[in-house]
Enzyme design. Sequence first.
Site, PDB file in Angstrom:
ATOM      1  N   CYS A  61       0.834  -1.207   0.000  1.00 45.67           N
ATOM      2  CA  CYS A  61       0.000   0.000   0.000  1.00 45.67           C
ATOM      3  C   CYS A  61       0.866   1.254   0.000  1.00 45.67           C
ATOM      4  CB  CYS A  61      -0.923  -0.030   1.227  1.00 45.67           C
ATOM      5  SG  CYS A  61      -1.611   1.566   1.703  1.00 45.67           S
ATOM      6  N   CYS A  64       0.443   3.451   3.052  1.00 47.56           N
ATOM      7  CA  CYS A  64       1.090   2.844   4.226  1.00 47.56           C
ATOM      8  C   CYS A  64       2.594   3.137   4.211  1.00 47.56           C
ATOM      9  CB  CYS A  64       0.862   1.337   4.253  1.00 47.56           C
ATOM     10  SG  CYS A  64      -0.888   0.848   4.241  1.00 47.56           S
ATOM     11  N   CYS A 194     -13.870 -18.485  15.042  1.00 45.92           N
ATOM     12  CA  CYS A 194     -14.606 -17.570  14.159  1.00 45.92           C
ATOM     13  C   CYS A 194     -14.344 -16.114  14.551  1.00 45.92           C
ATOM     14  CB  CYS A 194     -16.098 -17.891  14.235  1.00 45.92           C
ATOM     15  SG  CYS A 194     -17.194 -16.577  13.666  1.00 45.92           S
ATOM     16  N   CYS A 197     -17.450 -14.181  15.559  1.00 43.61           N
ATOM     17  CA  CYS A 197     -17.891 -14.566  16.910  1.00 43.61           C
ATOM     18  C   CYS A 197     -17.081 -13.828  17.966  1.00 43.61           C
ATOM     19  CB  CYS A 197     -17.742 -16.074  17.116  1.00 43.61           C
ATOM     20  SG  CYS A 197     -18.641 -17.086  15.918  1.00 43.61           S
TER      21      CYS A 197
END
Length: 445
Positions: A61, A64, A194, A197
């Site tokens: 990037c 960046c 996950c 989650c």
Amino acid sequence: AEWLHGRLFIRGSVFLWTLLVSVSALYSSSDDVVELTPSNFQKEVIHSHELWLVEFYAPWCGHCQSLEPEWKKAATALKGIVKLGAVNADAHQSLGGQYGVQGFPTIKLFGLNKNKPEDYNGARSAQGITDSALNTLRTIVRDRLGGKSSSYSSGKQSGESGKKDVVELTDDNFDENVIGSSDIWLVEFFAPWCGHCKRLEPEWAAAATEIKEHTGGKVKLGALDATVNQAVASRYGIRGYPTIKIFHKDEDTPIDYDGGRSKSDIVARAIELFSENAPPPELSEIVNEDVLKKTCDDHQLCIIAVLPHILDTGASGRNDYLDVMKAMANKYKKKFWGWLWTEAGAQGPLEDALGIGGFGYPAMAAVNARKMKYALLKGSFSEQGINEFLRELSVGRGSTSPVKGAAFPKIYSAEQWDGKDGQLPVEEEIDLSDVDLDDLGKDEL
């Protein structure tokens, strides 16, 4: 020619490899910027008490690469005061995804509440970064002086902060807790690995605590590890994580939760479910001060009706008025208002404080006990009239007046109505046989 082409190909490949290597590591161990990865992020950032500014970047990037020297300079200036970290979100996509990173560079501030980092939208210069960091630091110190403490997630599905309020469900206890319950359950089926989650966990835990307070424990939040407890997960066809389902005894099958996943969204849906299934609020007669204060102090508004004397209506007429109030209490039960009534003349000071004035019964006032303001029903004491009155109040319309004296007046103790018709007081019989009617009034002449 083939030899030359091969030499050029090799040199080009070496150059490309060198270029890729050089841009894959914007920061090194010699910098004051801490390299963060999934293996050290919890320990370094989430479990710390320091303020962290974390840059999520991609090596390729351009923005960046432009930020790199400024980020290093800011990290050196803030050394020992505020920590600056960097995550290669191109290499560690799960960590970037956990915090909703969609573009590069993304900078987040992990302050007092590590579970809820804030987006940094300030200048991308070393000066701008350091100024913003110090301002955030002042805010944290002020909050700590005010009694707030740092909070962070343990990384487990039921974190310490919400462990007592999120019920851990398994194949063994699911039916006993959920299916056999008269309460409403919101159950999250999750997988430990996950990312979505993990982002939901602190919101779920915080919502569980608030919902418990709002509903008196009548709506519960549970969590089931679907990778371990596969019998229940299979029963409900769980395919993705997290999946949230709503269970209620009046429903044959659970309902899919399709709302937002922030604490406020979860709480709002839980309260909606609670109010839809809750019984109508109690309609209480004001027989002492405790009844009035508890009802009005515990609710945003208390609706107070002053009904005609029992001798004017009889039991049948009074019950008609009470039925109207009960119907309106049920209609507006989602508002969590308190409902009270008293007989005309039984609480004279209260009538005076609410501007009812001892006439025009039945009358009704809606009182905000916190602000000590009230509004009076101007229309008819009927379902239509009261509905229009309450609907105006619910959208912030209608005129209000201050309660006289800015406080509830003295409340008299009274006998609770027994549900019967009133009785006229027994009159004394007066014997006029010995009274000379001709002499009456002579003294006045």
